[in-house]
Design a protein around this motif. Structure first.
Motif, PDB file in Angstrom:
ATOM      1  N   GLN A   1       0.814  -1.206   0.000  1.00 17.95           N
ATOM      2  CA  GLN A   1       0.000   0.000   0.000  1.00 17.95           C
ATOM      3  C   GLN A   1       0.854   1.266   0.000  1.00 17.95           C
ATOM      4  O   GLN A   1       0.473   2.287  -0.564  1.00 17.95           O
ATOM      5  N   SER A   2       2.009   1.201   0.624  1.00 13.48           N
ATOM      6  CA  SER A   2       2.844   2.398   0.727  1.00 13.48           C
ATOM      7  C   SER A   2       3.367   2.876  -0.615  1.00 13.48           C
ATOM      8  O   SER A   2       3.739   4.047  -0.753  1.00 13.48           O
ATOM      9  N   ILE A   3       3.395   2.005  -1.615  1.00 12.91           N
ATOM     10  CA  ILE A   3       3.869   2.426  -2.942  1.00 12.91           C
ATOM     11  C   ILE A   3       2.753   2.356  -3.989  1.00 12.91           C
ATOM     12  O   ILE A   3       2.996   2.540  -5.179  1.00 12.91           O
ATOM     13  N   ASN A   4       1.517   2.119  -3.544  1.00 14.17           N
ATOM     14  CA  ASN A   4       0.433   1.882  -4.494  1.00 14.17           C
ATOM     15  C   ASN A   4      -0.405   3.117  -4.801  1.00 14.17           C
ATOM     16  O   ASN A   4      -1.379   3.027  -5.535  1.00 14.17           O
ATOM     17  N   GLY A   5      -0.030   4.271  -4.266  1.00 12.38           N
ATOM     18  CA  GLY A   5      -0.785   5.490  -4.575  1.00 12.38           C
ATOM     19  C   GLY A   5      -0.177   6.256  -5.738  1.00 12.38           C
ATOM     20  O   GLY A   5      -0.049   7.481  -5.699  1.00 12.38           O
TER      21      GLY A   5
ATOM     22  N   PHE B   1       8.941   1.140  -8.515  1.00 12.77           N
ATOM     23  CA  PHE B   1       8.704   0.924  -7.082  1.00 12.77           C
ATOM     24  C   PHE B   1       7.664  -0.170  -6.818  1.00 12.77           C
ATOM     25  O   PHE B   1       7.902  -1.073  -6.004  1.00 12.77           O
ATOM     26  N   PRO B   2       6.473  -0.123  -7.463  1.00  7.99           N
ATOM     27  CA  PRO B   2       5.498  -1.194  -7.215  1.00  7.99           C
ATOM     28  C   PRO B   2       6.019  -2.568  -7.636  1.00  7.99           C
ATOM     29  O   PRO B   2       5.736  -3.571  -6.970  1.00  7.99           O
TER      30      PRO B   2
ATOM     31  N   ALA C   1       8.374  -3.748  -4.877  1.00  7.89           N
ATOM     32  CA  ALA C   1       7.620  -4.070  -3.666  1.00  7.89           C
ATOM     33  C   ALA C   1       6.819  -5.355  -3.832  1.00  7.89           C
ATOM     34  O   ALA C   1       6.729  -6.170  -2.903  1.00  7.89           O
ATOM     35  N   CYS C   2       6.230  -5.567  -5.006  1.00  4.59           N
ATOM     36  CA  CYS C   2       5.449  -6.785  -5.247  1.00  4.59           C
ATOM     37  C   CYS C   2       6.338  -8.025  -5.247  1.00  4.59           C
ATOM     38  O   CYS C   2       5.951  -9.080  -4.733  1.00  4.59           O
ATOM     39  N   LEU C   3       7.521  -7.911  -5.831  1.00  2.00           N
ATOM     40  CA  LEU C   3       8.456  -9.034  -5.822  1.00  2.00           C
ATOM     41  C   LEU C   3       8.900  -9.356  -4.392  1.00  2.00           C
ATOM     42  O   LEU C   3       9.035 -10.528  -4.011  1.00  2.00           O
TER      43      LEU C   3
END
Length: 491
Positions: free
Chosen positions: A15-19, A171-172, A175-177
């Motif tokens: 969530q921290s990189i999903n905006g 970034f996403p 983070a997802c990996l």
């Protein structure tokens, strides 16, 4: 028990990189210049980012049939493609992109957000069935931190518009990996309230939000590298949560009895309030009157706030405010707390908040936004712009958080992934209607010969209309409260 917390930590990181869509104001002016487009066409690009949510229900269907790690990778791949190609265009590596190519890429990028959101919500809801309100509240609050993270990262690099698009792409994906191995559902039977793990997460979340707000209010006092390093350290801290939980369990043997009591009591609460005993499929949901009232409440609240934030770059530019990046950062920081506080209050004051319906809470958060828009009409000072941006950020963030509970309360949890994505489909509709109308008024306010509109007149009528819509949203929330009360009585 550690697996519960690792799933929540994964949701926090995601969530921290999903905006990423909150970064649009930071590079919108550059897109407008390179594409040589009008304000109306630029607003349609903002709409395109939200239009991806019209297909958000697909991520809900996929999450019900595919492993969560695969859903994550699909979402990050869509984002990397959508934002990555736009970055190459702004960097001059691709020269043949038309306006409509950028439009479609923005739709794809916007849709990627839904996939990551869906996984985050599912992890929090299923891993903590007895504490899902605070689990979802903590994780979703970190979306409000996104713009802060991206702004600090770009400031460390070069503070160029295209760098936002590059970071939006990578970034996403990173983070997802990193989070993919943690996205497994755990046996949630041991979940309970007021355990050491949640206390630790609450403290870390409050400190993180305080740091974000403080560094937004005094942007020049702290070097961007220090801000980015501080946020990174605070995002690593939640890894200590499983250890805190294990230590607490070892010291307090009586917890086993308390857990059993908590589970019995909270199971009754979940059945009564959140509608776990009901299963309302999407087609049945859209035929119910309370859904459409709920839809309009969200449209005139959280969606309208998002439209304001999407237009923040042009609003600041028209008013002669040069601190666009600091405004984006400020809105992000206050949105963080807006998303977090409803869950925090419910967690510690559940007996009191139980008497307050989610509908009335949404109405209470919509009312201050009305005052924020009217303040922008009355005052042309930068102080009014910063104050209103903070109010819109915290209120729209709170409505977004409350709506997650409202969807569960009204329509159950079984089809939550699809049902909630249907609700947020009003975001692209509101973005198109409210944003395009604002763009038309902006164009009308230009003086002949000017490329851009300058002065308070550019958005004055828009703010009056948006303020009126907030009043309507508050009234509709009252109607929804009455309908919700009747539904609860029947249950």
């Amino acid at each position: 028990m550690a697996r519960h917390w690792l799933g929540l930590i994964a949701a926090v990181w995601l969530q921290s990189i999903n905006g990423t869509n909150s970064n649009f104001p930071a590079y919108s002016s550059e897109l407008k210049r390179i594409l040589s487009i009008s304000q109306l066409q630029l607003n349609n690009l903002a709409f395109a980012s939200d239009a991806g949510k019209l297909l958000g229900w697909i991520s809900g269907v996929a999450a019900a049939r595919l492993p969560l790690w695969l859903v994550l990778l699909i979402g990050s791949a869509l984002g990397a493609a959508g934002y990555g190609v736009q970055f190459l265009f702004l960097a001059g590596k691709i020269e043949s992109l038309s306006y409509w190519h950028v439009f479609l890429l923005t739709v794809v990028a916007g849709n990627s957000i839904c996939w990551i959101n869906t996984v985050s919500y599912i992890l929090a809801i299923r891993n903590f069935p007895l504490d899902r309100q605070i689990a979802v509240g903590i994780s979703s609050s970190y979306v409000g931190l996104s713009a802060k993270i991206y702004t600090a990262a770009v400031a460390v690099a070069s503070d160029r518009a295209k760098d936002f698009l590059l970071l939006n792409a990578i970034f996403p994906l990173i983070a997802c990996l990193a989070a993919a191995p943690l996205t497994r559902e755990a046996d949630a039977g041991k979940s309970r309230r007021l355990v050491a793990g949640f206390v630790a997460m609450l403290v870390i979340t409050v400190v993180t939000g305080g740091f974000a707000v403080a560094t937004s209010l005094i942007p020049r006092a702290i070097p961007p590298a220090a801000v980015l390093g501080g946020i990174a350290a605070l995002l690593v801290l939640p890894l200590a949560t499983p250890a805190a939980e294990e230590i607490a369990e070892a010291v307090q043997h009586k917890c086993l009895i308390e857990v059993a009591q908590d589970e019995e009591r909270l199971a009754d609460k979940d059945g009564e309030i959140w509608g776990i005993e009901i299963e309302i499929p999407p087609l049945k949901m859209v035929k119910r009157g309370e859904f459409w009232v709920y839809y309009l409440v969200y449209l005139c609240g959280a969606t309208l706030g998002l439209v304001y934030l999407n237009n923040l770059g042009q609003i600041a530019e028209s008013r002669g405010c040069l601190g666009i990046s600091s405004l984006v950062s400020l809105s992000s920081a206050f949105s963080f707390f807006g998303r977090f506080f409803p869950s925090l209050l419910d967690y510690f004051f559940s007996k009191s908040t139980k008497k307050i319906s989610t509908a009335s809470a949404m109405g209470a958060m919509t009312a201050p936004m009305c005052g924020a828009f009217f303040l922008l009409v009355i005052s042309k000072q930068d102080f009014a712009l910063y104050t209103s941006t903070a109010v819109v950020g915290i209120c729209s963030g709170a409505i977004t958080s409350i709506s997650i509970s409202a969807t569960r309360e009204l329509f159950g949890t079984v089809n939550f992934g699809v049902n909630h994505n249907i609700l947020v489909s009003n975001i692209p509709i509101g973005s198109f209607l409210f944003g395009d109308f604002a763009a038309l008024l902006y164009k009308k306010g230009r003086i002949d010969g000017q490329e851009n509109c300058v002065g308070g007149r550019c958005y004055q009528t828009t703010f009056l209309i948006w303020g009126g819509l907030c009043v309507l949203g508050s009234l509709l929330a009252l109607v929804l409260h009455v309908k919700t009360k009747k539904l609860r009585a029947r249950r």
